[in-house]
Design a protein around this motif. Structure first.
Motif, PDB file in Angstrom:
ATOM      1  N   ASP A   1      -4.526  -6.699  -6.333  1.00 54.17           N
ATOM      2  CA  ASP A   1      -4.399  -7.316  -5.011  1.00 54.17           C
ATOM      3  C   ASP A   1      -5.695  -7.258  -4.214  1.00 54.17           C
ATOM      4  N   TRP A   2      -6.710  -6.553  -4.730  1.00 56.48           N
ATOM      5  CA  TRP A   2      -7.938  -6.381  -3.959  1.00 56.48           C
ATOM      6  C   TRP A   2      -8.712  -7.685  -3.809  1.00 56.48           C
ATOM      7  N   SER A   3      -9.295  -7.840  -2.640  1.00 56.36           N
ATOM      8  CA  SER A   3     -10.259  -8.903  -2.359  1.00 56.36           C
ATOM      9  C   SER A   3     -11.124  -8.404  -1.206  1.00 56.36           C
ATOM     10  N   GLU A   4     -12.210  -9.090  -0.939  1.00 57.20           N
ATOM     11  CA  GLU A   4     -13.036  -8.695   0.196  1.00 57.20           C
ATOM     12  C   GLU A   4     -12.247  -8.789   1.499  1.00 57.20           C
ATOM     13  N   GLU A   5     -11.348  -9.755   1.590  1.00 56.72           N
ATOM     14  CA  GLU A   5     -10.514  -9.891   2.784  1.00 56.72           C
ATOM     15  C   GLU A   5      -9.592  -8.682   2.948  1.00 56.72           C
ATOM     16  N   VAL A   6      -9.082  -8.167   1.839  1.00 55.80           N
ATOM     17  CA  VAL A   6      -8.246  -6.962   1.879  1.00 55.80           C
ATOM     18  C   VAL A   6      -9.081  -5.776   2.365  1.00 55.80           C
ATOM     19  N   ALA A   7     -10.301  -5.644   1.861  1.00 51.39           N
ATOM     20  CA  ALA A   7     -11.183  -4.556   2.300  1.00 51.39           C
ATOM     21  C   ALA A   7     -11.428  -4.631   3.800  1.00 51.39           C
TER      22      ALA A   7
ATOM     23  N   THR B   1       0.855  -1.190   0.000  1.00 52.92           N
ATOM     24  CA  THR B   1       0.000   0.000   0.000  1.00 52.92           C
ATOM     25  C   THR B   1       0.891   1.240   0.000  1.00 52.92           C
ATOM     26  N   ASP B   2       0.279   2.381  -0.357  1.00 50.05           N
ATOM     27  CA  ASP B   2       1.017   3.635  -0.253  1.00 50.05           C
ATOM     28  C   ASP B   2       0.896   4.151   1.182  1.00 50.05           C
ATOM     29  N   ALA B   3       1.418   5.345   1.436  1.00 48.19           N
ATOM     30  CA  ALA B   3       1.433   5.901   2.783  1.00 48.19           C
ATOM     31  C   ALA B   3       0.028   6.129   3.345  1.00 48.19           C
ATOM     32  N   GLU B   4      -0.966   6.290   2.460  1.00 47.74           N
ATOM     33  CA  GLU B   4      -2.338   6.534   2.907  1.00 47.74           C
ATOM     34  C   GLU B   4      -3.175   5.258   2.944  1.00 47.74           C
ATOM     35  N   GLY B   5      -2.573   4.124   2.612  1.00 43.51           N
ATOM     36  CA  GLY B   5      -3.275   2.856   2.679  1.00 43.51           C
ATOM     37  C   GLY B   5      -3.964   2.430   1.401  1.00 43.51           C
ATOM     38  N   PHE B   6      -3.760   3.156   0.306  1.00 43.27           N
ATOM     39  CA  PHE B   6      -4.323   2.754  -0.980  1.00 43.27           C
ATOM     40  C   PHE B   6      -3.447   1.647  -1.576  1.00 43.27           C
ATOM     41  N   LEU B   7      -4.079   0.686  -2.221  1.00 40.68           N
ATOM     42  CA  LEU B   7      -3.340  -0.438  -2.789  1.00 40.68           C
ATOM     43  C   LEU B   7      -2.398   0.031  -3.896  1.00 40.68           C
ATOM     44  N   ALA B   8      -1.187  -0.513  -3.873  1.00 36.71           N
ATOM     45  CA  ALA B   8      -0.229  -0.211  -4.929  1.00 36.71           C
ATOM     46  C   ALA B   8      -0.627  -0.926  -6.217  1.00 36.71           C
ATOM     47  N   ASN B   9      -1.216  -2.111  -6.083  1.00 35.50           N
ATOM     48  CA  ASN B   9      -1.649  -2.903  -7.236  1.00 35.50           C
ATOM     49  C   ASN B   9      -3.122  -3.215  -7.080  1.00 35.50           C
ATOM     50  N   LEU B  10      -3.946  -2.694  -7.973  1.00 37.50           N
ATOM     51  CA  LEU B  10      -5.389  -2.882  -7.875  1.00 37.50           C
ATOM     52  C   LEU B  10      -5.774  -4.359  -7.924  1.00 37.50           C
TER      53      LEU B  10
ATOM     54  N   SER C   1     -10.378  -1.898   6.633  1.00 35.18           N
ATOM     55  CA  SER C   1     -11.387  -1.289   7.503  1.00 35.18           C
ATOM     56  C   SER C   1     -11.042  -1.521   8.970  1.00 35.18           C
ATOM     57  N   GLN C   2     -10.440  -2.650   9.285  1.00 37.49           N
ATOM     58  CA  GLN C   2     -10.042  -2.922  10.664  1.00 37.49           C
ATOM     59  C   GLN C   2      -8.989  -1.937  11.145  1.00 37.49           C
ATOM     60  N   GLN C   3      -8.152  -1.449  10.243  1.00 34.17           N
ATOM     61  CA  GLN C   3      -7.172  -0.421  10.607  1.00 34.17           C
ATOM     62  C   GLN C   3      -7.866   0.846  11.100  1.00 34.17           C
ATOM     63  N   ASP C   4      -9.071   1.106  10.585  1.00 39.95           N
ATOM     64  CA  ASP C   4      -9.844   2.286  10.982  1.00 39.95           C
ATOM     65  C   ASP C   4     -10.859   1.962  12.081  1.00 39.95           C
ATOM     66  N   GLN C   5     -10.804   0.757  12.635  1.00 41.34           N
ATOM     67  CA  GLN C   5     -11.772   0.289  13.619  1.00 41.34           C
ATOM     68  C   GLN C   5     -13.211   0.439  13.110  1.00 41.34           C
ATOM     69  N   LEU C   6     -13.420   0.074  11.855  1.00 38.09           N
ATOM     70  CA  LEU C   6     -14.739   0.162  11.238  1.00 38.09           C
ATOM     71  C   LEU C   6     -15.161  -1.229  10.786  1.00 38.09           C
ATOM     72  N   GLU C   7     -16.293  -1.695  11.300  1.00 38.58           N
ATOM     73  CA  GLU C   7     -16.819  -2.989  10.885  1.00 38.58           C
ATOM     74  C   GLU C   7     -17.725  -2.780   9.679  1.00 38.58           C
ATOM     75  N   LEU C   8     -17.449  -3.509   8.617  1.00 39.58           N
ATOM     76  CA  LEU C   8     -18.206  -3.349   7.382  1.00 39.58           C
ATOM     77  C   LEU C   8     -19.508  -4.139   7.439  1.00 39.58           C
TER      78      LEU C   8
ATOM     79  N   TYR D   1     -11.080   1.102   0.623  1.00 37.10           N
ATOM     80  CA  TYR D   1     -11.559  -0.255   0.901  1.00 37.10           C
ATOM     81  C   TYR D   1     -11.905  -0.999  -0.388  1.00 37.10           C
ATOM     82  N   ALA D   2     -12.345  -0.262  -1.394  1.00 33.80           N
ATOM     83  CA  ALA D   2     -12.728  -0.857  -2.677  1.00 33.80           C
ATOM     84  C   ALA D   2     -11.499  -1.194  -3.536  1.00 33.80           C
ATOM     85  N   GLY D   3     -10.312  -0.802  -3.068  1.00 35.59           N
ATOM     86  CA  GLY D   3      -9.089  -1.104  -3.810  1.00 35.59           C
ATOM     87  C   GLY D   3      -8.825  -0.167  -4.960  1.00 35.59           C
ATOM     88  N   MET D   4      -9.488   0.971  -4.971  1.00 38.26           N
ATOM     89  CA  MET D   4      -9.356   1.925  -6.068  1.00 38.26           C
ATOM     90  C   MET D   4      -8.244   2.929  -5.799  1.00 38.26           C
TER      91      MET D   4
END
Length: 109
Positions: A22-28, A11-20, A32-39, A99-102
């Motif tokens: 790599d996204w999966s629901e598990e990654v999302a 990820t970059d410094a802000e948590g955005f994926l370096a490679n789109l 979100s857990q880093q932000d203490q947010l339950e999806l 979270y969407a990997g965008m």
């Protein structure tokens, strides 16, 4: 960098994926857990809407684009900024997009 199912995801410094790719629901969920947010279901509707928007337009929606178009697909409440901020308190376009990997939406600070 985050670890999901034993795999290192860059990820970059802000948590955005370096490679789109790599996204999966598990990654999302991990992001979100880093932000203490339950999806919940409403979060996933927005996340998947952003992924579909990106697939159609080739860009991540900023907040203005979201509020102008998301209501047509998900219902009027989703076009309300306050509603979106209640779901994603760190900024609906930026946080949900991450979270969407965008890539980071244009115009988001």
């Amino acid at each position: 960098m985050i670890e999901v199912n034993g795999k290192q995801i860059e990820t970059d410094a802000e948590g955005f994926l370096a490679n789109l790719e790599d996204w999966s629901e598990e990654v999302a969920v991990a992001l979100s857990q880093q932000d203490q947010l339950e999806l919940g279901d409403k979060h996933w509707l927005v996340i998947n809407w952003i992924r579909n928007y990106y697939a159609e337009y080739g860009t991540s929606p900023n907040l203005r684009a979201m509020t102008k178009t998301i209501g047509n697909d998900l219902g009027d409440e989703y076009a309300d900024k306050k509603y979106l901020f209640d779901l994603f308190p760190y900024g609906p376009a930026k946080q949900a997009g991450r979270y969407a990997g965008m890539p980071k939406p244009t115009g988001c600070v």
